[in-house]
Each structure stands twice: as C-alpha cells, then as structure tokens.
Design a protein around this motif. Structure first.
Motif, PDB file in Angstrom:
ATOM      1  N   SER A  83     -33.736   4.328  -0.181  1.00 12.53           N
ATOM      2  CA  SER A  83     -33.654   5.763   0.114  1.00 12.53           C
ATOM      3  C   SER A  83     -34.127   5.979   1.547  1.00 12.53           C
ATOM      4  O   SER A  83     -35.271   5.663   1.887  1.00 12.53           O
ATOM      5  N   ALA A  84     -33.245   6.517   2.398  1.00 12.29           N
ATOM      6  CA  ALA A  84     -33.534   6.615   3.827  1.00 12.29           C
ATOM      7  C   ALA A  84     -33.178   7.991   4.369  1.00 12.29           C
ATOM      8  O   ALA A  84     -32.170   8.592   3.977  1.00 12.29           O
ATOM      9  N   LEU A  85     -34.015   8.472   5.297  1.00 14.36           N
ATOM     10  CA  LEU A  85     -33.792   9.749   5.973  1.00 14.36           C
ATOM     11  C   LEU A  85     -33.696   9.508   7.477  1.00 14.36           C
ATOM     12  O   LEU A  85     -34.445   8.699   8.035  1.00 14.36           O
ATOM     13  N   TYR A  86     -32.792  10.246   8.129  1.00 14.17           N
ATOM     14  CA  TYR A  86     -32.593  10.169   9.573  1.00 14.17           C
ATOM     15  C   TYR A  86     -32.804  11.573  10.141  1.00 14.17           C
ATOM     16  O   TYR A  86     -32.171  12.532   9.679  1.00 14.17           O
ATOM     17  N   ILE A  87     -33.668  11.703  11.140  1.00 17.70           N
ATOM     18  CA  ILE A  87     -33.949  13.007  11.737  1.00 17.70           C
ATOM     19  C   ILE A  87     -33.603  12.963  13.219  1.00 17.70           C
ATOM     20  O   ILE A  87     -34.152  12.152  13.977  1.00 17.70           O
ATOM     21  N   ASP A  88     -32.673  13.830  13.641  1.00 20.18           N
ATOM     22  CA  ASP A  88     -32.313  13.955  15.054  1.00 20.18           C
ATOM     23  C   ASP A  88     -33.278  14.921  15.724  1.00 20.18           C
ATOM     24  O   ASP A  88     -33.567  15.999  15.191  1.00 20.18           O
ATOM     25  N   HIS A  89     -33.750  14.542  16.918  1.00 21.35           N
ATOM     26  CA  HIS A  89     -34.694  15.365  17.661  1.00 21.35           C
ATOM     27  C   HIS A  89     -34.026  15.895  18.923  1.00 21.35           C
ATOM     28  O   HIS A  89     -33.126  15.239  19.476  1.00 21.35           O
ATOM     29  N   PRO A  90     -34.425  17.040  19.406  1.00 26.02           N
ATOM     30  CA  PRO A  90     -33.738  17.657  20.556  1.00 26.02           C
ATOM     31  C   PRO A  90     -33.856  16.875  21.853  1.00 26.02           C
ATOM     32  O   PRO A  90     -33.128  17.172  22.812  1.00 26.02           O
ATOM     33  N   ASN A  91     -34.748  15.887  21.937  1.00 19.51           N
ATOM     34  CA  ASN A  91     -34.880  15.105  23.174  1.00 19.51           C
ATOM     35  C   ASN A  91     -33.939  13.898  23.216  1.00 19.51           C
ATOM     36  O   ASN A  91     -34.063  13.042  24.081  1.00 19.51           O
ATOM     37  N   GLY A  92     -33.011  13.811  22.244  1.00 19.53           N
ATOM     38  CA  GLY A  92     -31.989  12.761  22.298  1.00 19.53           C
ATOM     39  C   GLY A  92     -32.297  11.509  21.516  1.00 19.53           C
ATOM     40  O   GLY A  92     -31.563  10.520  21.631  1.00 19.53           O
ATOM     41  N   PHE A  93     -33.338  11.536  20.691  1.00 18.07           N
ATOM     42  CA  PHE A  93     -33.679  10.371  19.892  1.00 18.07           C
ATOM     43  C   PHE A  93     -33.666  10.715  18.403  1.00 18.07           C
ATOM     44  O   PHE A  93     -33.808  11.877  18.022  1.00 18.07           O
ATOM     45  N   THR A  94     -33.482   9.703  17.589  1.00 20.05           N
ATOM     46  CA  THR A  94     -33.449   9.845  16.130  1.00 20.05           C
ATOM     47  C   THR A  94     -34.540   8.981  15.526  1.00 20.05           C
ATOM     48  O   THR A  94     -34.663   7.800  15.876  1.00 20.05           O
ATOM     49  N   SER A  95     -35.339   9.565  14.634  1.00 21.94           N
ATOM     50  CA  SER A  95     -36.332   8.775  13.895  1.00 21.94           C
ATOM     51  C   SER A  95     -35.785   8.478  12.504  1.00 21.94           C
ATOM     52  O   SER A  95     -35.075   9.300  11.913  1.00 21.94           O
ATOM     53  N   VAL A  96     -36.116   7.291  11.986  1.00 24.50           N
ATOM     54  CA  VAL A  96     -35.559   6.818  10.726  1.00 24.50           C
ATOM     55  C   VAL A  96     -36.702   6.367   9.805  1.00 24.50           C
ATOM     56  O   VAL A  96     -37.627   5.686  10.245  1.00 24.50           O
TER      57      VAL A  96
END
Length: 565
Positions: A83-96
């Motif tokens: 089970s995995a979540l991906y979060i896009d951030h406004p500074n151009g990076f994604t945390s997983v």
C-alpha cells in the motif's frame, strides 16, 4: 563512444550543481530516523529507491505528509511496495510512502470507494490536485509490512515530479538526522583478467586480493602481476553511527597513476536504469554466493547515468616495462573515505589456474538479434537483451529446453516458443511454458497459443518446459463458522493457495454483494473486516471464488450469524 563519455560527465556536473531544498520537508514519522536500508543500496535486479526507516519492529506508527501538497497517486497491491501513497509538492518534488498498513482519514475513504467501485482490492489511482490536498504534518497513514516488505518499516523516497527520477533523500536535509563518522568497510577486492590472453598472479580467473591496514588508515593490496587487460571490483558496505544496519555505498572512484578511471555517485537515477545493477555487479558470483562485487570497469559500455569513466571504461592495460599504482576511494555521503592502493606490474608469468570451462555451442553478440532453434524449440534474443557477448549453451533434452544457466544476467525480455501437437483444443488453455528451478518447481509464464505453437516472453535463462495445470486452487478457513454466531469477531480470515500456475484472482461476496478482502501473499491470507459495514444483522452467506492463471477455479461457501448491536 566519445559523446557517451561526455554525456556521462555532463550529467554528473548537473547533479553536482543541483540545489535541493534543505529545510522545506519535515520528517514522515515522529520517532528517531534510523535506517535499515539507504538510497541506492544493492538489491535484486534494482538499486534501492529510498530510505527504509525502522519502526521499532512494529506496525501502526503514524505517518505524516512531509510538506503541503496533494495525493497524486495511490497504489494498493499485495506485491512490491504494498500500500503506497504519492504526494506531489508545489516545489516540484514528490514524496513517496510505501508498505503502509492502511491510509487514514479522507485518503482511506477515497481508497475504499475506489475498491468497491472496481470490485478489487488492488487499485492504482491517479488524482487531481483538488481531490485529496494535504498539509505539512497531516496524518496520512500508519506504517505496516505490506507488499514485498520483509518486516515492519516505512519505505520513504523522493522523486522529481516532472521526470520521475529518484533522488537521494540526504540531499533534502535528512543528513542532519543521521550521525555518521564511520568509514565504509571494504570486505573484498578482486582483480579480473579480461581476455583469454591475460594472466593475473598465475590465474586466468578472478583473484581475491589480500588487504593490509596501513598506519595512516589506508589499505595496501597484494601486488598485481599481469600481462594484459584487467579490471577491479570491490565488495563494500557502510554503517552509520546509530542504526547499526548495513547500508550501500554512496561513492566509489578509482584512479590509475593519479588519473580518474571509473566511478559512480548515488545522487539520482531513473527507474529505467534500475536493472543495470546486474551489469555493475559480478552477477555470476552473486548468483553463486550471494556476494555483490561492484565492478570498476565495463567490458561493454552500458548507459547507467551514475557512472563516470575514462576512454577505456575503467579497463587497465598492463604493458611491459611499466609499473602502475591503482587507487580506489570508497566514500559515504558525509565524506568518510576508505582508500585502497594496488601496485601493478607487468609479468609474463605462467598460468597455474586456467580459465573456467564453459559448456557452449553458440556465441551470443550483444548488439544484434540472435535466433536459435533446436527440435521444436525456438528462442529469439533481440539486440540488447544481454550486457556482454558470451558463449551460450543451448540444448533440448527430453521435453525441456536448457538455455545456458541463471548465472548470466538478462536485461530485457526475450521470446521462447515451442511447437507441440500433444495438447488438443480441450486442454491447451491449461498449458503454459514453465520455468523450472533447481528443485524441479515450476514457475508460471503468461503463454499464448497459435495453432500448435506456444509462446512466452521471459527475463531469465535456465530450464523451460511445457506444463499443464488441471488442479484447482485451495481455500480453507482456520476454524469453521458454519451456522455459528460470530458477533465477537472483527474479521473473517481465509487461506488461499494454488500448487500449479498460481492465483490470478479472488473475489468474496456477502449476501450476494461484493465484499473487500485484503490479500497478504506472504501469509496467503485474505481478510474481510466487518468494519466495512457489508455484513447484515443476523444470518449471512459468504461466498469466495479463487481462479488460477489458467482458469481453474474453486468456490468456498458458508453461512454464519452476526449481531451488529
């Protein structure tokens, strides 16, 4: 070739000049950041894509978004990242965030609605910025052990949102949470003769060199005497000062007489490059012993962006009347460095240890298509299937294809086909091309049939044969609930399995309505939680249907009673 070298150098300069935000992201868990695995650690068929954060050996620790953003992707699977979540951030990076036990709040509700809409535990969802916005520090999930995880932990990583390249989390300020004053450890140093004419220290096979610790903290290797082209490889690992877990190496650089020859630095790379780990390591030794030796040379160049190399791809040519000094620097992210010096001299010594004999009847060239046929079997290797040219053994014995052995790494898929008139229309749907391991166990490969020809695509060498699966999957329950009141139970657990081609799908129904069952392939259990609200007051009928990869199916039915009050 020259352009390729310049491209590698340019890529490294770009990485070195990239500025990553150091104070933008928070921590994903409210416990000390201790690692059981670091970025780019060597794993089977891939480099590790992030941090494995220890969770005190248990599940259920709160996971928080490390910055403002929105949930851009959700993937729920019994395999891989679980089970995995991906979060896009406004500074151009994604945390997983991976191997989660379960999501929380609005994210959990969103997932459940999607699973019931698709009638599937496994879902992959791509979201809009307005669907699930999150704030920095917001609770998003609980840590778990789902997917291919070998124990409770949180896998955490960063990606460039646009390119999806993976980035070392240490670049985002997480180095401040890790104390590391220990130098990397070099467990082994090998020297390789790279052609049939070369002898190294009386051997035409790779030789393990002894290392002697010097007063200044460096190591001096045994003298290397050779008469041709050679290369080196190291087995190395790193430990920080707090986690006490074995980690991968951040940087290795070799020099010959002061000039850089071969190196790599684990900053960022793409998922398309992952499988090149099998070219970077001594793959046959890994398959035989489990030891990963990182080679400091390329016999055939391969496009792994972390590598920088000289015009000779790290290969050292030992010439008459010349003595050389070869140096290897193994470093962690914090600059702690272990240095090895290797004296090299030319010597036309006799060969005591001959090159290992390889049984072969064909020669495979990397850069062209290779097609081989024998009896009713045909194998097609597209150009680029392998990393190096090699002598291949291709044989058919009985009803099995013997395709060299598993010691040779394969980079991309190739095709196997077999013509067989033994199976008629009635049972051909149950037949597939199976890979056979050393214990004689069959592995399923998706197989198509046209006329009397069966075809599959695979990614490993070894033994293959046609297999027929007519056995049904199994479904069992630990304690019978037939006709019983189970009001005190919070869930129903069943165990499913298949001894043939493997499970393709399973579905559970309560009173004729599809019900969510979560699947853990490690325990083979499927679980329905009554908190889903599907169960009825009083009498309930449960039906579970399991189908294997060739269409054999089993149905389990039972009737039970439950009070919701």
């Amino acid at each position: 070739m020259r352009f390729y070298k310049l491209l590698l150098l340019f890529s490294t300069v770009l990485v070195a000049q990239t500025e990553y935000p150091k104070d933008y992201f928070g921590v994903p868990v409210d416990i000390p950041i201790l690692l059981s695995g670091n970025f780019a650690e060597l794993r089977p068929n891939h480099f590790h894509a992030g941090f494995d954060i220890k969770t005190k050996g248990r599940e259920g620790i709160e996971v928080h978004s490390v910055a403002d953003g929105f949930v851009s992707r959700i993937k729920i699977s019994p395999y891989g990242n679980g089970s995995a979540l991906y979060i896009d951030h406004p500074n151009g990076f994604t945390s997983v965030y991976c191997h989660l036990q379960q999501a929380q709040g609005p994210i959990a509700d969103f997932i459940r609605k999607a699973q019931y809409k698709e009638n599937s535990f496994e879902v992959e969802l791509f979201l809009k910025p307005t669907d699930l916005p999150v704030k920095k520090g917001e609770l998003i999930a609980l840590t778990g052990n789902t997917g291919s995880s070998q124990g409770p932990h949180l896998h955490f990583e960063f990606r460039d949102t646009k390119t999806e390249k993976i980035i070392n989390p240490l670049h985002f300020g997480y180095d401040s949470f890790l104390k590391d004053t220990r130098k990397p450890t070099v467990a082994a140093l090998y020297v390789y003769p790279l052609d049939d004419k070369t002898t190294v220290n009386n051997s035409k096979r790779p030789i393990l060199l002894n290392l002697a610790l010097q007063k200044d903290g460096t190591y001096l290797a045994n003298k290397v005497s050779a008469n041709g082209k050679i290369g080196f490889g190291v087995t190395a690992e790193d430990y920080d000062a707090a986690s006490y877990s074995k980690n991968g190496i951040y940087k290795i650089q070799s020099h010959l007489n002061g000039k850089a020859t071969f190196g790599f630095q684990m900053d960022t790379y793409s998922f398309d490059e992952m499988r090149y780990i099998n070219a970077l390591i001594d793959y046959p030794k890994y398959r035989k012993t489990g030891q990963r030796v990182q080679k400091l040379f390329m016999e055939t160049p391969f496009p792994l962006s972390i590598i920088t190399t000289d015009a000779d791809n790290g290969v050292v040519t030992v010439k008459p009347n010349l003595s050389s000094v070869y140096q290897i620097d193994v470093a962690d992210y914090f600059g702690n460095t272990t240095t090895i010096t290797v004296p090299i001299s030319y010597d036309m010594m006799s060969t005591i240890i001959e090159k290992e004999v390889v049984e072969s009847n064909y020669f495979v060239k990397v850069n062209r298509e290779n097609i081989f046929s024998k009896d009713n079997w045909t194998v097609t290797f597209p150009a680029g299937t392998f990393y190096d040219n090699f002598d291949m053994n291709f044989n058919v014995r009985g009803e099995s294809l013997y395709l060299h052995d598993e010691m040779t790494p394969v980079h991309s898929s190739f095709t196997i086909s077999v013509e067989n008139e033994k199976y008629g229309a009635d049972d051909s749907g149950k037949v597939y091309i199976a890979d056979v391991d050393s214990r004689g166990r069959y592995g399923y490969n998706y197989t198509t049939k046209k006329g009397n020809v069966f075809t599959t695509k695979v990614k490993s060498l070894g033994r293959y044969t046609l297999a027929k699966d007519t056995s049904n999957p199994t479904i069992s329950i630990g304690r019978s609930i037939e006709g019983k009141w189970i009001s005190s139970q919070k869930s129903i657990d069943l165990t499913i399995g298949d001894s043939g081609s493997g499970i393709k799908s399973y579905n559970g129904y309560l009173n004729g309505v599809w019900a969510l069952f979560e699947y853990d392939y490690k325990t083979r259990k499927i679980t329905h939680n009554f908190s889903e609200g599907i169960v009825a007051e009083g009498a309930n009928e449960l039906k579970v249907v399991v189908v294997d990869n060739v269409g054999n199916s089993t149905t389990f039915e039972t009737r039970f009673f439950r009070s919701q009050k």
